[in-house]
Design a protein around this motif. Sequence first.
Motif, mmCIF file in Angstrom:
data_model
loop_
_atom_site.group_PDB
_atom_site.id
_atom_site.type_symbol
_atom_site.label_atom_id
_atom_site.label_comp_id
_atom_site.label_asym_id
_atom_site.label_seq_id
_atom_site.Cartn_x
_atom_site.Cartn_y
_atom_site.Cartn_z
ATOM 1 N N MET A 58 0.827 -1.203 0.000
ATOM 2 C CA MET A 58 0.000 0.000 0.000
ATOM 3 C C MET A 58 0.864 1.256 0.000
ATOM 4 N N PHE A 87 -7.586 0.165 -2.976
ATOM 5 C CA PHE A 87 -7.897 -0.430 -1.675
ATOM 6 C C PHE A 87 -8.372 -1.877 -1.822
ATOM 7 N N SER A 91 -6.361 -5.328 -0.651
ATOM 8 C CA SER A 91 -7.003 -6.235 0.294
ATOM 9 C C SER A 91 -7.001 -7.675 -0.195
ATOM 10 N N GLY A 295 -12.001 -2.888 0.938
ATOM 11 C CA GLY A 295 -11.757 -1.584 0.341
ATOM 12 C C GLY A 295 -12.917 -0.619 0.482
ATOM 13 N N ILE A 298 -12.317 3.228 5.099
ATOM 14 C CA ILE A 298 -10.944 3.433 5.564
ATOM 15 C C ILE A 298 -10.555 2.387 6.603
ATOM 16 N N ASN A 304 -5.337 0.498 4.781
ATOM 17 C CA ASN A 304 -6.075 1.612 4.186
ATOM 18 C C ASN A 304 -5.740 2.977 4.790
#
Length: 342
Positions: A58, A87, A91, A295, A298, A304
């Motif tokens: 990320m 996101f 994940s 996703g 947040i 995230n």
Amino acid sequence: FVFVVMVVAASRPVLEVVKSAIQSAASIIPINNTLAQVWLGLAIVPLLGSLITEPAAMTLAALILAPLIFKQGLPEWLKYAALGVLFVNISIGGTLTSYAAPPVLMIASAWQWDSAFMAATFGWKAAIAVVINATVISYLLRKHIMSMPVTRDALKESMKESMKESRVPFMVSLIHIMFLVGVVIFAHHPVIFFGLFLLFLGFTQAYERYQSPLILKEGLLVGFFLAGLVVLGGMQQWWLQPIVSSFAPLQLFFGAIALTAITDNAALTYLGSLIVGMSDEAKYMLMAGAVTGGGLTIIANAPNPAGAALLKHGFNEGSIGAGALFLGALPPTIVAAALFLI
């Protein structure tokens, strides 16, 4: 561990290696170079999360994509769509191994799921969904990316930055990568990986000319977020566990997607691991639903907040709206759900 791996992975020498690899790969793909970099950042980097962990992926993806698409000038809805894809892909992209994704890490030992099992059961489906999501959003972004004016001043600054970064010796980059690999290998041994982190901090001070400011604040924010989950997540067992244990497998899949958005997927799978007598189908549906919904908000997935902290400045008013993020993440979530239901 997440704090340490974020700081090490986002250091300038590591980021330079990843950027160079992406730029080299982008030059081979027969499309616009910037568009190719965007696609690689949204597809390949999330899948790398299965090797370097999701928080590191990320961080790297956000730092690579920020100057390309998360900036003023692009339609706001497209930026939210790209953020939702990032996101969701992060994940699900960590499911090729048993140690990289927080929700997988919570149950890997309890359910005896190793990396081979994860890749054969979840990984190939996740990889297909990641590629589909990245391809669709890249197609939607193509006109805006390819029509962006590149001024001489911008080219000059880009060349200066490239020349500046090229002065990082290969050995310094290699040592940083070795630190990152060491931290990942000893993820379950805090004394060792934190000792490596202290050595890393000393090395960055000794060779400060080759470094950019370390993202200590962003890493600490994510670390405190996860600490809150550990403290508060266990207290939710009284209402979450009865719900999870009462669902049929298919209900559990959709229920996990919904609950993940408000509880965090790692907390959800941890509580699932405490349930005695779950069938293999129920375990699969719980894991698939937990990573699929990672996703939508947040707080749905531990990495995230790191991505949001690094990318929020590219949005209007320097903040990310919860409703817009949910809508942006909904289409890639549906794609991931369809693949996992195969």
